[in-house]
Every structure is written in C-alpha cells, then in structure tokens.
Design a protein around this motif. Structure first.
Motif, mmCIF file in Angstrom:
data_model
loop_
_atom_site.group_PDB
_atom_site.id
_atom_site.type_symbol
_atom_site.label_atom_id
_atom_site.label_comp_id
_atom_site.label_asym_id
_atom_site.label_seq_id
_atom_site.Cartn_x
_atom_site.Cartn_y
_atom_site.Cartn_z
ATOM 1 N N ARG A 113 31.101 33.792 35.687
ATOM 2 C CA ARG A 113 31.600 35.035 35.125
ATOM 3 C C ARG A 113 31.747 36.055 36.243
ATOM 4 O O ARG A 113 30.791 36.316 36.990
ATOM 5 C CB ARG A 113 30.634 35.564 34.069
ATOM 6 C CG ARG A 113 30.990 36.938 33.535
ATOM 7 C CD ARG A 113 30.024 37.362 32.452
ATOM 8 N NE ARG A 113 30.283 38.733 32.014
ATOM 9 C CZ ARG A 113 29.694 39.299 30.978
ATOM 10 N NH1 ARG A 113 28.804 38.614 30.281
ATOM 11 N NH2 ARG A 113 29.982 40.537 30.641
ATOM 12 N N PRO A 114 32.922 36.660 36.428
ATOM 13 C CA PRO A 114 33.084 37.640 37.506
ATOM 14 C C PRO A 114 32.262 38.894 37.225
ATOM 15 O O PRO A 114 32.095 39.302 36.080
ATOM 16 C CB PRO A 114 34.580 37.942 37.486
ATOM 17 C CG PRO A 114 35.025 37.622 36.098
ATOM 18 C CD PRO A 114 34.170 36.477 35.651
ATOM 19 N N PHE A 115 31.736 39.505 38.302
ATOM 20 C CA PHE A 115 30.986 40.744 38.131
ATOM 21 C C PHE A 115 31.866 41.970 38.361
ATOM 22 O O PHE A 115 31.457 43.101 38.075
ATOM 23 C CB PHE A 115 29.772 40.780 39.052
ATOM 24 C CG PHE A 115 30.084 40.836 40.521
ATOM 25 C CD1 PHE A 115 30.297 42.049 41.163
ATOM 26 C CD2 PHE A 115 30.160 39.682 41.272
ATOM 27 C CE1 PHE A 115 30.569 42.111 42.512
ATOM 28 C CE2 PHE A 115 30.436 39.720 42.629
ATOM 29 C CZ PHE A 115 30.655 40.944 43.254
ATOM 30 N N ALA A 116 33.103 41.761 38.847
ATOM 31 C CA ALA A 116 34.046 42.868 39.024
ATOM 32 C C ALA A 116 35.454 42.280 39.085
ATOM 33 O O ALA A 116 35.645 41.143 39.523
ATOM 34 C CB ALA A 116 33.738 43.659 40.293
ATOM 35 N N ALA A 117 36.428 43.067 38.619
ATOM 36 C CA ALA A 117 37.821 42.608 38.637
ATOM 37 C C ALA A 117 38.745 43.797 38.824
ATOM 38 O O ALA A 117 38.493 44.890 38.310
ATOM 39 C CB ALA A 117 38.161 41.866 37.343
ATOM 40 N N PHE A 118 39.830 43.559 39.567
ATOM 41 C CA PHE A 118 40.825 44.588 39.860
ATOM 42 C C PHE A 118 42.183 44.097 39.368
ATOM 43 O O PHE A 118 42.655 43.044 39.780
ATOM 44 C CB PHE A 118 40.871 44.859 41.370
ATOM 45 C CG PHE A 118 41.841 45.935 41.769
ATOM 46 C CD1 PHE A 118 41.656 47.247 41.357
ATOM 47 C CD2 PHE A 118 42.938 45.628 42.555
ATOM 48 C CE1 PHE A 118 42.554 48.242 41.727
ATOM 49 C CE2 PHE A 118 43.837 46.611 42.935
ATOM 50 C CZ PHE A 118 43.646 47.925 42.523
ATOM 51 N N ASP A 119 42.787 44.874 38.466
ATOM 52 C CA ASP A 119 44.025 44.436 37.799
ATOM 53 C C ASP A 119 45.211 45.373 38.025
ATOM 54 O O ASP A 119 46.204 45.275 37.324
ATOM 55 C CB ASP A 119 43.797 44.335 36.285
ATOM 56 C CG ASP A 119 42.838 43.236 35.898
ATOM 57 O OD1 ASP A 119 42.764 42.241 36.646
ATOM 58 O OD2 ASP A 119 42.160 43.371 34.873
ATOM 59 N N MET A 120 45.127 46.276 38.989
ATOM 60 C CA MET A 120 46.118 47.348 39.069
ATOM 61 C C MET A 120 47.254 47.095 40.054
ATOM 62 O O MET A 120 48.033 48.001 40.347
ATOM 63 C CB MET A 120 45.411 48.658 39.453
ATOM 64 C CG MET A 120 44.299 49.046 38.492
ATOM 65 S SD MET A 120 44.840 49.134 36.769
ATOM 66 C CE MET A 120 45.956 50.530 36.870
#
Length: 519
Positions: A37-44
């Motif tokens: 499970r990722p602890f951070a994600a960037f989608d911008m």
C-alpha cells in the motif's frame, strides 16, 4: 521506492471514447519496503513521467515529465513534490520534454537531459534526427521558490545512442521487475490494466473483462475464479440472457481490417456467437435482441448497423443513422427495448436525439438529448444511460457532458431522468463535474448510481432525484476512477481503471463529500 504509472483512457469497447474530464492520468506513488500500500501519491501531472530524482536531504522528489505531441512539439514539465507536506511546485519554466533528471550530491542543482523544442529546432547545426538529440541543462534548486527560467544551447546536443544504451529495453524491463519483486516481497508480479466491464451473473457470481482475458467469473461464496482465455480480450459484457461478451482484437491484428466478435456464455463455456466486418459497439434488450452500432471511422468493410436475434442468431443489417464513437455512444443495455442516438440530420453528430428501435427494426424518435439553443453547450458528448422503471414510470437516465471548443473548459456535465411515455417530461436534472463512465439503477432500494470520470461517485434517489451521497472513490486511500458498474439487489459491483474489482453494500456509503474506500 517511487513507482510511476500511466492510466488508460476510457476507449473500450471500440466505438466509445471519453477523452475529457478524467483528471487522473499520471501517478507517482511511494512505497516502503515490503508494503504493498503506498504511503503517498502524487496525481497532479499533465504529462507522462520519464524520470525522477530523490533530493539527498529533503523529503522532495524532482519529477521529469513530457511527451511528443504527435505533430511537432516536445512538451515538458519539471515539478518538485514534497511528499511530507503534499505540496508541489514547478522547478523550471520554458522547457521541452525532459528525459532525465538528477540532483547533485549537495542537493542545490538538478542536472537534466531535455529534447529539442520541436522537430525543426537546432536542425541546421546537425544532421541527427531531432528524435535522437538530447541537450544537457542545469537548474539551480533553492527549495520552494517557484519556477526558474532556463535556456538551452542548441550546440550542446548529445546523440541518444550515447546515453544509457548498454542494456536493451527487454533486459531493462526484466531488471526492473526483479527489483520490484524483491522490494514488495513477492515471487511474481502481475500487470493488470483497466477493468472494462463487470456484470452480475446471479447473486453469488460476478463476471468481469479486462485486457488479459476474454472473461473471468468470480464465485464470491467459494472465493474461486474461472478465467476464459483466447484470441483477443473482453471489451464488454451484455446483460442479455444468456450473457454475451464483446471481444476486442488481439495485438497481432493491428493494421488489419477491423472486425468485431461476439461470444456467448452457455453452460459454463464461451462459444462463438457472431463476427462482423468493421467496428461495432453492442447493446442488448430483454426481449432477446442485440443492436450493433457501426462506427463510421474506421468503417472497415462493415455494411451497416446490425440487429441480432439471440434465440436464432440471425442478423440483419440496417442503416440507423450516423455513429461516430463519443458523439453517439449511449450504452443503454439490458432494458426492455433497444435505444440509440441519432444526429439531425442522421449523418450529423450535432442536435442528437434519443431513439428507440422497435422489434421490426424501425426507429422511433423520443426527444432531443439537449435543448437545441444554438450554443456549444447544446452539443452532448460522451454520453451513457440506463433504463429506470419505478412508481414514477418508465424512464431513461442520461449522463454526459456539454461540448466546449476549449478542452480545458469542457468538464461541465449533466445527468437527468426523462419519462418515455411522455417524451420531453423531465423528472429531475443535475449538473456534474465530468462525464459519466457508468450509470446503473439499483431497483430494490430506488437509487441511481453514477460514476464520473473525475473519480466521483454520485448516488441519487431514482424517483425524486435528490442527492443521497457524493463521494470520491479510493483504493487503500489512493484516488481511483470507476470505469464499470452493475447492481444486484442492494449490492454494487465496480471495476476501476487501475485493475481493481470491488463489491459493496450501498447502505455503507459515506456521508456527502467523503471517501468511498473500495479496498
């Protein structure tokens, strides 16, 4: 570990396309060793991720992105993301596509390799193909100070074959997969794309289609999965009796004349049901008919639209009006009748009208999809619908978006319900933030559920149209987009664009504005 992902657009089955309003296209996710499970994600990001570099001292990643626009330009962006504060900012302005980025040891400079501005830039100084030239650039890093203007010297180009060509693409892919398997503590990695459709076969079995199979059936009580494989992949499941699967073409068919295939699920086996030259999108009706709308571009050798009797397998062809994928898709499946969209005149994609196909193949005009006021907004795009029957009568729910000549402004959508017996009588209507990927009627509890391409799921009272819930879909806390839905009793099955299938009870929906956790 940072893992970059590129998510597909909703273009399956062939003859349907939704290009606008899907906010999530590119993701950078961070994982701790051994955790899936990722602890951070960037989608911008707007463009594909080519490279990243961790800052040596700060919780910051530099992201190099870009792509060829298909015509002339090499578009690029360089962004910094602080995963601790979840803040991002541009590091440099005025850069073409960036292929490589790397912080220096001190962390006060980024070394870049960028492509030329366009196909002709710098070509006078070199006979090298512009696609094979890279230019070194240095960008000072001073924290979150905003964008810095840089210049590219056309005389400093480096031939692409001089950069990182010691390993073949296949060997590089294998090495990456080994590294990922070790990091996540698994023996095997599985790449899985979007779930194109889900359908309940009965209260305990759920069918799904995606790129790696023709059909798979999940037995929810036993926890078992039956997978059907063969040439091509499953593109859509018709809610017919028996179920029919539209088959997408295999990769080996690229460049060949387009052809559409159907297979039927009988007695636990898939069997060929029909094949048609050309590109078709299919829907079914409860009275045992299938309608195939032929896409005029690319037409291939298709004759016309096709009507199929499921009982006999007999097909007859008829021209039911122009069809050009996202301009005319409506996707109303499993209703008592067959429905389609026509332009006015029938060869046009504008002034669309909802029509019903009678059993004899004649077309009955019902109502204009949107009021024809002459504005751009009266042009309905990327539509999807469903049949609703309750105390308010027999109706159709239609969701879509309003056309806008500026793609950046084209995210304004709509969803409404209109009566069939009294064409034009609107029961309710709402504006939406994007076009819908799927709309279903949950008859036992009187709800209409719409999944939007911006990741929103909208739940409405089917009769009154009031908003029951509005939430953001997520898997393990990370945003996702629902591409497919089907309802059985009070249970909703969904398939997402990142390969997840989930089943939920609709009485467990979060409060308005919350997160719908699919995990």
């Amino acid at each position: 570990m940072a893992v970059a992902s590129l998510f597909p657009l909703l273009t399956i089955p062939s003859g349907r396309a939704a290009y606008t309003g899907q906010r999530l296209r590119h993701r950078l996710a961070l994982y701790h060793r051994g955790e899936r499970r990722p602890f951070a994600a960037f989608d911008m990001l707007r463009l594909p991720i080519n490279d990243i570099s961790f800052h040596p001292h700060e919780p910051v990643i530099a992201i190099a992105a870009g792509s060829y626009d298909g015509g002339w330009l090499f578009e690029g962006e360089l962004v910094a993301w602080n995963w601790s504060s979840d803040r991002s900012w541009p590091l440099a302005g005025g850069l073409p596509e960036i292929e490589r980025c790397s912080f220096n040891v001190a962390g006060d400079r980024l070394d870049l390799l960028v492509r030329p501005w366009d196909e002709e830039w710098g070509s006078e100084e070199s006979e090298e193909d512009p696609f094979d030239r890279l230019y070194p650039v240095n960008v000072a890093y001073e924290g979150a100070v905003g964008s810095i203007a840089v210049e590219i010297d056309p005389a400093t180009w480096i031939a692409r074959q001089m950069i990182d060509r010691q390993m073949s693409d296949q060997d590089r892919q294998s090495a990456m997969e080994r590294q990922l398997a070790i990091w996540f503590g698994t023996d095997r990695l599985v790449q899985r794309g979007a779930i194109w459709d889900v359908a309940w076969l009965d209260s305990g079995r759920l069918a799904a289609v995606h790129d790696l199979c023709l059909l798979e059936i999940h037995d929810l009580e036993k926890g078992s999965v039956v997978c059907f494989s063969g040439e091509g992949y499953g593109a859509r499941i018709l809610r017919s009796s028996p179920p029919i699967v539209q088959i997408g073409p295999p990769a080996s068919a690229l460049g060949e004349a387009p052809r559409s295939r159907l297979q039927v699920l009988r007695d636990g086996h898939l069997a060929e049901f029909g094949a048609f030259e050309g590109v078709y999108t299919f829907v079914s009706s409860r009275d045992g008919r299938v309608l195939g709308r032929r896409d005029r571009h690319p037409a291939g050798f298709g004759q016309a639209d096709v009507l199929i009797d499921i009982g006999t397998g007999q097909a007859r062809f008829a021209d039911l009006g122009h069809y050009d994928c996202f301009n005319h898709h409506i996707g109303i499946d499993g209703a008592p009748d067959l429905y389609l969209l026509q332009g006015t005149p029938p060869t046009s994609h504008k002034k669309k009208r909802l029509c019903r196909v009678r059993p004899d193949g004649t077309v009955e005009d019902l109502w204009p999809l949107l009021p024809a006021d002459g504005s751009h907004a009266s042009h309905a795009m990327e539509c999807i619908g469903c049949y609703v029957e309750d105390d308010a009568g027999r109706s159709i729910v239609v969701a879509g978006r309003h056309y806008h000549p500026d793609p950046r402004q084209g995210h304004h959508g709509f969803i409404y319900r209109k009566a069939i017996e009294r064409p034009g009588r609107e029961i309710w209507r709402h504006t939406t933030t994007a076009a819908a990927s799927a709309v279903v009627h949950v008859a036992p509890i009187g709800l209409v559920v719409a999944a939007l391409l911006d990741g929103t799921i909208l739940v409405l009272d089917a009769a009154a149209g009031t908003v029951v819930a509005k939430a953001r879909a997520a898997v393990d806390g990370v945003a996702t987009v629902i591409y497919a839905m089907d309802a059985s009793d009070a249970s909703l099955a969904v398939g997402t664009f990142d390969g997840c299938i989930a089943v939920m009870a609709l009485d467990e929906l979060p409060a308005d504005g919350g997160i719908l956790e699919l995990a």
